[in-house]
Design a protein around this motif. Sequence first.
Motif, short mmCIF file in Angstrom:
data_model
loop_
_atom_site.label_atom_id
_atom_site.label_comp_id
_atom_site.label_asym_id
_atom_site.label_seq_id
_atom_site.Cartn_x
_atom_site.Cartn_y
_atom_site.Cartn_z
N VAL A 42 19.36 14.20 -28.66
CA VAL A 42 20.78 14.09 -29.03
C VAL A 42 21.13 15.08 -30.14
CG1 VAL A 42 20.63 12.22 -30.77
CG2 VAL A 42 22.65 12.40 -29.34
N LEU A 43 20.19 15.37 -31.05
CA LEU A 43 20.47 16.34 -32.11
C LEU A 43 20.57 17.75 -31.54
CD1 LEU A 43 18.25 14.96 -35.03
CD2 LEU A 43 20.72 14.70 -34.72
N ASN A 44 19.72 18.08 -30.59
CA ASN A 44 19.84 19.37 -29.90
C ASN A 44 21.18 19.49 -29.17
OD1 ASN A 44 17.60 21.15 -30.30
ND2 ASN A 44 16.29 19.74 -29.16
N GLU A 45 21.60 18.37 -28.60
CA GLU A 45 22.90 18.32 -27.90
C GLU A 45 24.04 18.58 -28.88
OE1 GLU A 45 24.08 15.50 -24.25
OE2 GLU A 45 24.12 14.44 -26.15
N TYR A 46 23.98 17.95 -30.05
CA TYR A 46 25.00 18.16 -31.10
C TYR A 46 25.06 19.65 -31.47
CZ TYR A 46 25.54 13.15 -32.31
OH TYR A 46 25.82 11.80 -32.31
N ARG A 47 23.90 20.22 -31.66
CA ARG A 47 23.81 21.63 -32.09
C ARG A 47 24.40 22.56 -31.04
NH1 ARG A 47 20.38 25.18 -35.46
NH2 ARG A 47 19.09 26.47 -34.08
N GLN A 48 24.10 22.28 -29.77
CA GLN A 48 24.64 23.09 -28.68
C GLN A 48 26.15 22.95 -28.58
OE1 GLN A 48 23.00 25.36 -26.99
NE2 GLN A 48 24.85 25.90 -25.85
N GLN A 49 26.64 21.70 -28.74
CA GLN A 49 28.09 21.46 -28.69
C GLN A 49 28.81 22.27 -29.76
OE1 GLN A 49 28.19 17.21 -29.12
NE2 GLN A 49 27.84 16.81 -26.93
N ALA A 50 28.24 22.30 -30.96
CA ALA A 50 28.87 23.03 -32.06
C ALA A 50 28.98 24.52 -31.74
CB ALA A 50 28.06 22.83 -33.34
N LYS A 51 27.97 25.05 -31.06
CA LYS A 51 27.98 26.47 -30.73
C LYS A 51 29.05 26.81 -29.70
CE LYS A 51 23.08 27.21 -31.79
NZ LYS A 51 21.72 27.42 -31.25
N GLU A 52 29.48 25.81 -28.93
CA GLU A 52 30.47 26.06 -27.88
C GLU A 52 31.89 25.65 -28.28
OE1 GLU A 52 28.94 24.01 -24.46
OE2 GLU A 52 27.46 25.57 -24.04
N ARG A 85 16.46 2.42 -20.78
CA ARG A 85 16.33 2.76 -22.20
C ARG A 85 16.29 4.28 -22.42
NH1 ARG A 85 14.53 -1.22 -25.80
NH2 ARG A 85 13.08 0.18 -26.84
N ASP A 86 15.99 5.04 -21.36
CA ASP A 86 15.96 6.51 -21.48
C ASP A 86 17.32 7.15 -21.17
OD1 ASP A 86 13.39 7.01 -22.32
OD2 ASP A 86 12.57 7.35 -20.31
N THR A 87 18.27 6.37 -20.69
CA THR A 87 19.53 6.96 -20.19
C THR A 87 20.36 7.65 -21.28
OG1 THR A 87 20.53 4.76 -20.36
CG2 THR A 87 19.80 5.46 -18.17
N GLY A 88 20.17 7.29 -22.54
CA GLY A 88 20.97 7.91 -23.61
C GLY A 88 20.30 9.12 -24.23
N SER A 89 19.11 9.47 -23.75
CA SER A 89 18.38 10.56 -24.41
C SER A 89 17.71 11.53 -23.42
CB SER A 89 17.32 9.98 -25.36
OG SER A 89 16.48 9.07 -24.67
N MET A 90 18.29 11.64 -22.22
CA MET A 90 17.76 12.59 -21.23
C MET A 90 18.88 13.09 -20.34
SD MET A 90 14.23 10.77 -19.85
CE MET A 90 13.41 12.26 -19.37
N LYS A 91 18.71 14.31 -19.82
CA LYS A 91 19.61 14.78 -18.76
C LYS A 91 19.26 14.02 -17.48
CE LYS A 91 20.44 19.45 -20.52
NZ LYS A 91 21.86 19.21 -20.84
N VAL A 92 20.26 13.82 -16.60
CA VAL A 92 20.01 12.97 -15.43
C VAL A 92 18.94 13.55 -14.52
CG1 VAL A 92 22.24 11.81 -15.40
CG2 VAL A 92 21.99 13.97 -14.18
#
Length: 594
Positions: free
Chosen positions: A139-149, A552-559
């Motif tokens: 999720v932190l990597n996701e946050y970082r990527q979102q900020a870049k876009e 339990r993995d659904t919030g921390s993985m790509k589908v």
Amino acid sequence: MQTAYNPTWDLDVIFPGGSNSEAFHTYVQNIRKEVTALEAQIDAYTPARGVENNQELADIISQLEATSKKMREAGAFVSCLSAQDVKDEKANLLVGERSALKAEMDGVRTNFKQKLAALDEETWEALLRSRELSELSFVLNEYRQQAKEQLSVKEEVLINDLEVDGYHAWNQMYGTIVGKMEVELEEDGEVKSYSVGQASNKLSNPDRNVRKTVAEKLDEAWSEQADLFGQTLNHLGGFRLQKYKHRGWDSVLKEPLAINRMQKETLDAMWTAITNNKQHFVKYLNKKAEMLGLEKLSMYDIGAPISKSVKTYSYTEGADFIVENFRDFSPQMADFAKMAFEKRWIEAEDRAGKRPGGFCTSFPDSEQTRIFMTYSGTSSNIATLAHELGHAYHQHVMNDVNGLNQGYAMNVAETASTFAEMIVADASVNNAQDKEEKRALLEDKVKRSVAFFMNIHARFLFEQRFYDERKKGMVSVDRLNELMVDAQKEAYNDALGEYDPNFWSSKLHFHITGVPFYNFPYTFGYLFSLGIYAHAKEKGGSFEDDYIALLRDTGSMKVEDLAQKHLDVDLTKPDFWENAIALCVSDVEEFLSL
């Protein structure tokens, strides 16, 4: 004999006093203080200080998690208040207050994401390896990527602030108008007023004259408001497109795909597999028309029962059936459902003044959920109830997961709910007392496939085409009607005799601002859950732990990674989708043979 379950929910155990709740008022005031403190904490954080300062970052993340949970708790309570009584003016004011607070929190989160994006790669990798942050790396990597876009912090905060009285306000306006709409229908020689939700329930009446009358009255009601709903749809769509333009995003699917953590290849593979198999469902539609003595079905005939005598079940009977059949697959899910009925976590009463539709919402701070629907005793209502309980159980098994890892997307949320619905639908068919009942229940299952493969596809096609035209300017009501009918004709392979041009105005999903393209995740969830269901039947008794691990993995993985890890399948290839659709086709074939 068991005591009957109460079909109204208990909100007082969370915040007593409804929309006048002092406890809720205090809770929101405390959230405001936390948001302000968090903002100062993030402002003071200097990424350049590097790895030695990872405890400071861990503290910010810990506070972000706690405040986010409270935000979700407050938001859920407001959703429940505004749904249970659309005329509760104080609840409607709280909806506006919630939007303003959310915008403030979104601004804080945007600032935090930009701070993460400012970290150099070496420092970032070292931080993610630290004991405090490793479990949140996805999720932190996701946050970082979102900020870049995204745009700069100032610009993104400005967008968030403008959304409150712009973007989200159009969604609220739509909800307010729908809440006040009434449909007058004649019953037993007297004219009665119904909310649009109550009237829509009557489209499953076995008498075609009743369905036709209800459909015409609903059409009149939606047509009367079409000018207003044309405004809400055009303006929220316009706002969304302007935001995308300034961020440099060229596709309207970029945001919904990112939200659902899925690739365009997966979406394309799914729709291609569905389109290649639609002829089976056209056969079903033609057969149903023949059984009802019609040349072709109209939209209002699709939900019609094929049996003249429609069996109904009391709320308690429906609840017992769900619990009993959940138990065959997952004793823990059955125990959870029983508790939800006993503790009155469900608002199912059939009364005027409620919002149409159904939903499940989570109270993560209290570790509770609430389910909203209108139960009138049909087998379809039981399926809806099971569906929402599937959502609730999903959140239940994630209660002890870090709050930032609980943010699972809509497509996997719909997987858990549809899986629960499928258990009950299959059990209903297997428990049928005679051939006619079995045929009717099997048809109910096939209807669901038609909804996901054709109705949802029509919504997806309409929304894509609406945005293509909206980029050039406002889209007129007449044109919206044309786009809707064209999309329905294509999605149903032109198998119907009459379509619903006003569907764009009557479907809440088109006017939701929280999630764009509120359609394809349903179909994804339906087919993905079929894959899980087949896996469950294969595994038997050892399935329950596997299912909980997947949820339990659904919030921390790509589908795609989730499917590879837990089911060993590749979602970007058509094979998985073809195999899942084959299960639905076998239902059609069994129905036709009966």
